[in-house]
Design a protein around this motif. Structure first.
Motif, mmCIF file in Angstrom:
data_model
loop_
_atom_site.group_PDB
_atom_site.id
_atom_site.type_symbol
_atom_site.label_atom_id
_atom_site.label_comp_id
_atom_site.label_asym_id
_atom_site.label_seq_id
_atom_site.Cartn_x
_atom_site.Cartn_y
_atom_site.Cartn_z
ATOM 1 N N LYS A 1 0.835 -1.210 0.000
ATOM 2 C CA LYS A 1 0.000 0.000 0.000
ATOM 3 C C LYS A 1 0.868 1.258 0.000
ATOM 4 C CE LYS A 1 -4.359 -1.427 0.628
ATOM 5 N NZ LYS A 1 -5.440 -1.118 -0.239
ATOM 6 N N LEU A 2 1.932 1.247 0.811
ATOM 7 C CA LEU A 2 2.823 2.406 0.852
ATOM 8 C C LEU A 2 3.532 2.609 -0.483
ATOM 9 C CD1 LEU A 2 4.358 2.120 4.427
ATOM 10 C CD2 LEU A 2 2.750 3.825 3.600
ATOM 11 N N ASN A 3 3.981 1.529 -1.095
ATOM 12 C CA ASN A 3 4.610 1.647 -2.412
ATOM 13 C C ASN A 3 3.619 2.157 -3.450
ATOM 14 O OD1 ASN A 3 7.131 0.907 -1.631
ATOM 15 N ND2 ASN A 3 6.891 -1.249 -2.172
ATOM 16 N N ASN A 4 2.378 1.670 -3.374
ATOM 17 C CA ASN A 4 1.338 2.111 -4.291
ATOM 18 C C ASN A 4 1.051 3.601 -4.089
ATOM 19 O OD1 ASN A 4 -0.738 2.159 -6.138
ATOM 20 N ND2 ASN A 4 -2.229 1.248 -4.756
ATOM 21 N N MET A 5 0.966 4.026 -2.826
ATOM 22 C CA MET A 5 0.699 5.431 -2.525
ATOM 23 C C MET A 5 1.850 6.305 -3.032
ATOM 24 S SD MET A 5 -0.131 7.316 1.114
ATOM 25 C CE MET A 5 -0.879 5.847 1.714
ATOM 26 N N GLU A 6 3.069 5.829 -2.867
ATOM 27 C CA GLU A 6 4.234 6.577 -3.332
ATOM 28 C C GLU A 6 4.193 6.747 -4.848
ATOM 29 O OE1 GLU A 6 9.000 5.820 -3.295
ATOM 30 O OE2 GLU A 6 7.882 5.333 -1.490
ATOM 31 N N SER A 7 3.833 5.696 -5.570
ATOM 32 C CA SER A 7 3.759 5.804 -7.027
ATOM 33 C C SER A 7 2.607 6.712 -7.454
ATOM 34 C CB SER A 7 3.620 4.428 -7.666
ATOM 35 O OG SER A 7 2.375 3.852 -7.361
ATOM 36 N N ARG A 8 1.506 6.681 -6.722
ATOM 37 C CA ARG A 8 0.381 7.570 -7.047
ATOM 38 C C ARG A 8 0.745 9.032 -6.812
ATOM 39 N NH1 ARG A 8 -4.740 5.291 -4.061
ATOM 40 N NH2 ARG A 8 -5.657 7.135 -4.994
ATOM 41 N N ILE A 9 1.513 9.303 -5.774
ATOM 42 C CA ILE A 9 1.969 10.671 -5.511
ATOM 43 C C ILE A 9 2.878 11.140 -6.639
ATOM 44 C CG2 ILE A 9 3.447 12.064 -3.993
ATOM 45 C CD1 ILE A 9 2.247 10.477 -1.637
ATOM 46 N N GLN A 10 3.759 10.266 -7.096
ATOM 47 C CA GLN A 10 4.642 10.621 -8.202
ATOM 48 C C GLN A 10 3.840 10.905 -9.466
ATOM 49 O OE1 GLN A 10 7.249 7.249 -8.418
ATOM 50 N NE2 GLN A 10 8.546 7.956 -6.746
ATOM 51 N N GLN A 11 2.826 10.096 -9.749
ATOM 52 C CA GLN A 11 1.988 10.325 -10.920
ATOM 53 C C GLN A 11 1.232 11.643 -10.794
ATOM 54 O OE1 GLN A 11 -0.497 6.881 -11.210
ATOM 55 N NE2 GLN A 11 1.091 5.604 -12.133
ATOM 56 N N ALA A 12 0.741 11.943 -9.603
ATOM 57 C CA ALA A 12 0.012 13.200 -9.394
ATOM 58 C C ALA A 12 0.936 14.398 -9.602
ATOM 59 C CB ALA A 12 -0.593 13.231 -7.995
ATOM 60 N N GLU A 13 2.180 14.295 -9.145
ATOM 61 C CA GLU A 13 3.136 15.383 -9.349
ATOM 62 C C GLU A 13 3.399 15.603 -10.831
ATOM 63 O OE1 GLU A 13 6.533 14.182 -7.066
ATOM 64 O OE2 GLU A 13 5.781 15.125 -5.233
ATOM 65 N N LYS A 14 3.406 14.525 -11.622
ATOM 66 C CA LYS A 14 3.623 14.652 -13.064
ATOM 67 C C LYS A 14 2.405 15.241 -13.761
ATOM 68 C CE LYS A 14 6.804 10.772 -13.420
ATOM 69 N NZ LYS A 14 6.978 9.398 -13.919
#
Length: 166
Positions: free
Chosen positions: A105-118
């Motif tokens: 879940k934490l890895n998924n959240m981290e990737s979602r944050i990166q996508q949102a920043e992009k």
């Protein structure tokens, strides 16, 4: 370039660790992943090691990584600890599944944050384009209604109204 001052405390080796001082040079627009990698390099950690990095401000309050870039004059504490578990991991499969689930879940959240920043800069562009299209459509509809109004207007009215209704 921004210089971040950090004090590293390695609780994975001892309960009362010495404080190691380090400086991290980074760009103010650095991404979360790059900042995390630079902190791991300063702590001499390998990605495959399952260590927990806790970032604290000068008042020892936990903060997110992005807060470091907002106040680069402050000195930060980086605490490195082992993943602690109350019981033997081999005995409790449910606990292993739970830890794995939280880790995913934490890895998924981290990737979602990166996508949102992009996607944030693209979102502004899309919003601006949508607004321009809406204004263009409304403008054409107002022009159409203005022409229709001029067509229906009785012949004795035009001298009294020297301008169009738009």
């Amino acid at each position: 370039m921004v210089t971040l001052k950090i004090n590293i405390r390695r609780f994975d080796f001892s309960n009362n660790p010495p404080v190691e001082k380090a400086n991290i040079e980074c760009d103010p627009d650095i991404s979360y992943t790059e900042l995390k990698r630079k902190i791991m390099d300063a702590c001499k950690l390998i990605v495959s090691e399952h260590k927990i990095i806790k970032l604290r401000n000068s008042e020892l309050v936990l903060i997110p990584y992005s807060m470091m870039l907002e106040n680069e004059k402050d000195t930060y504490f980086v605490d490195v600890t082992n993943v602690s578990q109350a019981h033997d991991t081999g005995m409790n499969l449910l606990q292993d599944a739970y830890i794995n689930s939280v880790y995913c879940k934490l890895n998924n959240m981290e990737s979602r944050i990166q996508q949102a920043e992009k996607l944030l800069p693209q979102l502004e562009c899309i919003q601006r384009t949508h607004l321009e299209e809406t204004v263009s459509h409304l403008s054409s509809k107002v022009l159409f209604l203005n022409r229709r109004f001029d067509e229906i207007l009785p012949l004795q009215w035009p001298p009294k109204t020297p301008y169009t209704m738009a």
